[in-house]
Structure formats: structure tokens, C-alpha cells
Design a protein around this motif. Sequence first.
Motif, PDB file in Angstrom:
ATOM      1  N   PRO A  41      -7.080  -3.792  -6.005  1.00  0.00           N
ATOM      2  CA  PRO A  41      -6.434  -2.667  -6.695  1.00  0.00           C
ATOM      3  C   PRO A  41      -7.020  -1.315  -6.278  1.00  0.00           C
ATOM      4  CG  PRO A  41      -6.980  -4.422  -8.239  1.00  0.00           C
ATOM      5  CD  PRO A  41      -7.666  -4.756  -6.945  1.00  0.00           C
ATOM      6  N   ARG A  72       0.848  -1.193   0.000  1.00  0.00           N
ATOM      7  CA  ARG A  72       0.000   0.000   0.000  1.00  0.00           C
ATOM      8  C   ARG A  72       0.882   1.241   0.000  1.00  0.00           C
ATOM      9  NH1 ARG A  72      -5.207   0.996   3.904  1.00  0.00           N
ATOM     10  NH2 ARG A  72      -5.849   3.004   3.046  1.00  0.00           N
ATOM     11  N   GLY A 125      -2.272   1.794  -5.016  1.00  0.00           N
ATOM     12  CA  GLY A 125      -1.799   0.547  -5.623  1.00  0.00           C
ATOM     13  C   GLY A 125      -2.631  -0.627  -5.178  1.00  0.00           C
ATOM     14  N   GLU A 126      -2.612  -0.892  -3.859  1.00  0.00           N
ATOM     15  CA  GLU A 126      -3.447  -1.937  -3.253  1.00  0.00           C
ATOM     16  C   GLU A 126      -3.937  -1.445  -1.898  1.00  0.00           C
ATOM     17  OE1 GLU A 126      -2.241  -6.427  -4.161  1.00  0.00           O
ATOM     18  OE2 GLU A 126      -0.608  -5.288  -3.237  1.00  0.00           O
TER      19      GLU A 126
END
Length: 515
Positions: A444, A415, A449-450
Motif C-alpha cells: 500500500p 499504481r 495506491g500500490e
Amino acid sequence: MSDNVETIPARLRAVSAARVGAPALVNGKETWSWVRLQAEIGRIAATLRHVETKPQDKIAVIGGNANIHAAAILAILEVGGCVVPLSTFLTAEAAATILKDAGVTTVLSTTAYASLIDSVVEQGRAVGFAKIILESKRAGWTSLKSDMGGVSAVDPVDVDPDWDAFIVYSSGTTGLPKGVVHQHGLRGMQTQAFADIGFETDMKTLLSTPLASNWTLTGLLTALWSGGTAILVRKFDTYEYLRLCEFHRPGFAFLVPTQIERLLRSGLLEMHELGTSTVKLSAGSPLSSDDKVAFHAAWPGGLVEIYGMTEGSVTTSIDVAARPDKTGSVGLPSPGIELRIIDEDGAELPVGDVGEIVGRSPYMMKAYHARPDATAALEWRAADGTLFQRTGDLGYLDEDGFLYISGRSKDMIIRGGLNVYPVDIEDVARRHDDVEDVAVIGVPDDRWGEVPLAILCVRAAEVEAEDIVTWVNARVAKPQSLVGAVIVDSLPRGSLDKVLKKELRETYRDWTPRR
């Protein structure tokens, strides 16, 4: 491998001669003596010869934890074959993939799962193998017979320790699973090593997970290797399980964390006279520190958590009673095991730093079946050239050598450049009174990003996912905060009740928060 290594068939023949009328297998009301077990092994072995199986043939077996299912596994080893255990959770497509990948020549099945194998053949997914039914009769299948037309059921095969004994396939519902190959000699060495932790003649071992799993196979083989009795449970039910423990007072009970969690939640532990003589062994996935403490308090006696790989390079254990100060860990390496922690570039990390766990032992698998690429990807070499195997798990070693698990490397969420370990969030979420089960995955996100998403099973219909998210986020670090949660009836699990996070990531890859 040395020719002096004792193989499982040779060991069991010797044990059977010494134990004769003692109980070897128990399943419900059915008890088989060692004489009966050897007779059934011989009958199945003769039938295998009748359908022209040869030493080193790959032979699949599927069943529901019945005595005859266990005997079939042992009979395959007796004729020098290689056992390919099939999970009862497989679809026809997944079963066909394994049968073709392993090059199976014969399938043995109990009645309940024969239709699955028939479906594989009818759909043309895999053909060319013989089919042996272990119970009763079935059209298109060879039945077990007491008279095999002069074929001897007792002539033993001189099993070479270097022959393949097992191909144990990884869990999963999609893609090609990897088959871990164990040789006869290796499996004998592993079983002897496990027996040395305290298995004794006359001791009972309770097995409540599917025989297709390596954990249950370990329990079965070790119990019999030691001359004891293996008690097979067809289906795990908390009340029935505790009743069996109360009645049999097993020396060892093989469990997985979800079973322990169910026993703790059942409220039944204090209602049974369980005694303190049973050593509970937990494996398959890490058991939370809170559950270790609570289970040991509710059922005093031995509680040992084991962390290991089917590939055989890593095994650690912790005795909760002996080290209550280390219950957050999965213990110390077993004798002969060496562990290291490495970073993404393969450089070794110091004590306390999180990285991938690598290990080496005398019990490392031969290879992944027909997967030289995957076998090579598993390897890591130290600066002096010593070969280790990667686990794919993240963790760290403390100053006393105890290993702590942070999660699977593929499960790790990155993250905004920061590593977030789902297991840390899951441990917090499980403390919520309404959370029955939880898995945290990365989804996503355009900005970070995540981000972490929780998949929840809850105890009451009126529970709101948003309320649990708020509760969890108040107790975790900001990078660990959940972006949301989804409530489901159950989590997808493999044969040892491991959550199939790959499947969850696929299901929720397009998840977006409600507005």
C-alpha cells in the motif's frame, strides 16, 4: 461420461499382465517389477477393505515419494476410492482443514509423516478416520498384512468413470484451499492425452517433485499407463539428479522452473554426459525466456514448457528447439483447447491486449469440492453461451496464437491507475548477478495506491538491497520502478515450488522504506 472411457485401474491391470517382470517403479536402490507393484496394490487394497472403506470414499495419502507411496495412490483408485493427496509441507492445522473439508474416511501414511496425522487427532482438529501405516508398524495404526483373514486382495472393483478419483487441493498456508475434483473417466482421458505426446513402452520417466502435486501425479500415471518405468526422486539435489539422468537416460524428465534455475547455477551440467534423448518438461510456473534458452543450450535435446491448470481448462506448450523465436511465450494451446482473453467486465479483448486468460477443454474438472460459490466464480460464458473457465492469470495472445503470461490477476499492482505486472520486474531483477531469487509484490502507498516491493534472495552477504533497487530501476519503466527491496534467506513456496505471494503480501503489508 461415456462408459467406454478407460479408467486408470483397468489400464494398469492390462499393462501389468503384459509387462510382468519389467520394472515399473524405481526409488534409489529399490526397483519394483510390475508383478511386485500389482502385489503391493493388492495388499493395500485388501487393507483398505479390512478397515471397511467403500467405493467413492475419500482417502488421503501422505508420503515422501517412495514406491509404497505411489502404490497407495494406485490402490485407492483400484478400490474405486477418491485420492486426497496431502503435501508433506502441511502443518497439522492445514492438514486437518483438508481432511475435514474432503470428508476423509481413511488416511494412509508412510512412517515419516504419521506423527503429523497423529498430531491432528491429538489436537482434536479432525477425527473419525481410519489410519493405515504403509511401512513397518505403529501404535494406533493398522499395518499392511499379507494375510487379511480371507479378504481378497485381487477382486477388482468395477469403477464407474463418473466416480470421483482425485481431490487435489491448492497450495497455501492460510485460509481454506480449494479442492479440484477429477473423475475416474476424466483422469483416464487426461492420461491418455498426455501419453500421446510421445510416451512409449520401456521408456523411463524421472519425477523429482512431490507426489502430492498434480504435475507429479500426471507424470506417474502417464509413465505407468504407457507401460514404462517411473523413477521417483525423494529429494532434489542437483548433483544426484544429474547423476540419475546420466545413468538412466530417461525419455522424459518432469521439472519445475526453480529446479531448472538451480541446475543452471550449479555449473554441473557440462560435467555430465547427459545425451540428447531426454525430453525435459517444465511446468508449475512460467520459465523465463533467458532460462529456456540457456537450459536448452546447456542440455541439448527436447525442452518443452507446459502451462496449465489443475482445473483442466487450459493447457499450452512450447518446444524451445522448434520455436526459438517464441521463448517469451508459453506456447500454443494443446489439441482440443480453446483460449480467450477478457477484460475486467468480461468482454473479449483483441490480439495483443492484456487481460484474464479463460479457456475450455474436454478435460475440465467436475467442480471445486463442496464449493459451489467458487465453482460458479470460475465460470465465464462467451456470447454464444459456451462455457469457459477463468484462470486468474493475466496474459495476451499474439498474432500467431502464442500465449504470453503477465502474471496472476491478484498479483497485479495498480499504481496510480496503471497496471504493473510483477513478472516483468522479476525478469529484469533476475539478470542481476547477485540475485538468486526474487518475488515482486504490491504494498500500500498513500500517493499511488500500490507500489512494487522486491523480496530478494542474494548470493553474497555483503550485497545491499538499495544497490539492486537502483540497478533494476535503471532498466524498467517508471511505473515499474521499485519502491524498495527486502533481503531474505528464502521465499515461501508451495509443493511445486511456486512462490506463495499471498503470504508475502500479508507479511509485508505494513512495510515502509527506511529513512
